[in-house]
Enzyme design. Structure first.
Site, PDB file in Angstrom:
ATOM      1  CG  HIS A  43      -6.346   1.889  25.644  1.00  0.00           C
ATOM      2  ND1 HIS A  43      -5.025   1.853  25.986  1.00  0.00           N
ATOM      3  CD2 HIS A  43      -6.460   1.196  24.490  1.00  0.00           C
ATOM      4  CE1 HIS A  43      -4.356   1.153  25.083  1.00  0.00           C
ATOM      5  NE2 HIS A  43      -5.207   0.746  24.146  1.00  0.00           N
TER       6      HIS A  43
HETATM    7  P1  TYD Z   1      -7.008  -3.175  22.022  1.00  0.00           P
HETATM    8  O1  TYD Z   1      -6.668  -2.779  23.406  1.00  0.00           O
HETATM    9  O2  TYD Z   1      -8.317  -2.700  21.464  1.00  0.00           O
HETATM   10  O3  TYD Z   1      -5.847  -2.763  21.029  1.00  0.00           O
HETATM   11  P2  TYD Z   1      -5.256  -1.299  20.724  1.00  0.00           P
HETATM   12  O4  TYD Z   1      -5.106  -0.607  22.023  1.00  0.00           O
HETATM   13  O5  TYD Z   1      -3.958  -1.537  20.077  1.00  0.00           O
HETATM   14  O6  TYD Z   1      -6.189  -0.609  19.810  1.00  0.00           O
HETATM   15  O7  TYD Z   1      -6.921  -4.767  21.941  1.00  0.00           O
HETATM   16  C1  TYD Z   1      -7.526  -5.491  20.906  1.00  0.00           C
HETATM   17  C2  TYD Z   1      -7.879  -6.868  21.447  1.00  0.00           C
HETATM   18  O8  TYD Z   1      -6.700  -7.607  21.731  1.00  0.00           O
HETATM   19  C3  TYD Z   1      -8.687  -6.798  22.733  1.00  0.00           C
HETATM   20  O9  TYD Z   1      -9.675  -7.819  22.669  1.00  0.00           O
HETATM   21  C4  TYD Z   1      -7.696  -7.147  23.799  1.00  0.00           C
HETATM   22  C5  TYD Z   1      -6.717  -8.055  23.074  1.00  0.00           C
HETATM   23  N1  TYD Z   1      -5.344  -8.007  23.607  1.00  0.00           N
HETATM   24  C6  TYD Z   1      -4.795  -9.143  24.177  1.00  0.00           C
HETATM   25  O10 TYD Z   1      -5.442 -10.206  24.276  1.00  0.00           O
HETATM   26  N2  TYD Z   1      -3.515  -9.101  24.651  1.00  0.00           N
HETATM   27  C7  TYD Z   1      -2.768  -7.982  24.569  1.00  0.00           C
HETATM   28  O11 TYD Z   1      -1.586  -7.974  25.002  1.00  0.00           O
HETATM   29  C8  TYD Z   1      -3.352  -6.802  23.990  1.00  0.00           C
HETATM   30  C9  TYD Z   1      -2.556  -5.526  23.887  1.00  0.00           C
HETATM   31  C10 TYD Z   1      -4.638  -6.859  23.525  1.00  0.00           C
END
Ligand code: TYD
Length: 135
Positions: free
Chosen positions: A52
């Site tokens: 992302h």
């Molecule tokens: P995601 O964005 O997929 O993680 P990464 O970019 O590290 O692969 O996030 C995983 C899950 O966690 C998603 O459901 C969103 C949640 N999340 C939060 O609730 N708070 C946060 O600060 C972050 C970074 C993610």
């Protein structure tokens, strides 16, 4: 739009003596005010994270333990940055696509973020990112 040149490695000051090492992240080391800290751990070695870009969030990514690789992409070109030192942080500005892979066993990926969590400022489809970055 930011380019790969706007990503940078930040050296985190450390104090080392025979008792071990202590690294300090003070305000002036990070190019934004930290609003949130999160970390990835127990990541399977064949897993990848990220995938992302952010409209608002700036990040500094640190391998607190172990190692992994961060792929940063500005829509034109990509580079792969290996992080394996707890005293090194990768600054990722807004509008840079990032993926993280090749996690070593026991790796901990710390992320310092400039914003609170807000799903609305994520760009989660690469196609949308490409369209955004070519504007
Ligand atoms: P995601 O964005 O997929 O993680 P990464 O970019 O590290 O692969 O996030 C995983 C899950 O966690 C998603 O459901 C969103 C949640 N999340 C939060 O609730 N708070 C946060 O600060 C972050 C970074 C993610």
């Amino acid at each position: 739009m930011p380019t790969l040149k706007d990503t940078s490695l930040i050296e985190i000051p450390k104090v080392h003596d025979e008792r071990g090492s202590l690294a300090v992240i003070e305000k002036d080391v990070i190019p934004f005010n930290i609003k949130r800290v999160y970390y990835l751990y127990d990541v399977p070695s064949d897993s990848y994270r990220g995938g992302h870009a952010h409209l608002e969030q700036q990040s500094v990514i640190i391998a607190l333990s172990g190692s992994f690789e961060v792929i940063v992409d500005d829509g034109e070109s990509q580079k792969r940055v290996m992080l394996n030192k707890p005293t090194q942080g990768l600054f990722v500005p807004t509008n840079i696509w990032r993926e993280i892979d090749n996690f070593s066993s026991g790796a901990v990926c710390l992320v310092l973020a400039s914003t609170e969590y807000n799903e609305n400022e994520y760009i989660r489809a690469y196609e949308d990112f490409k369209n955004q970055s070519s504007r």
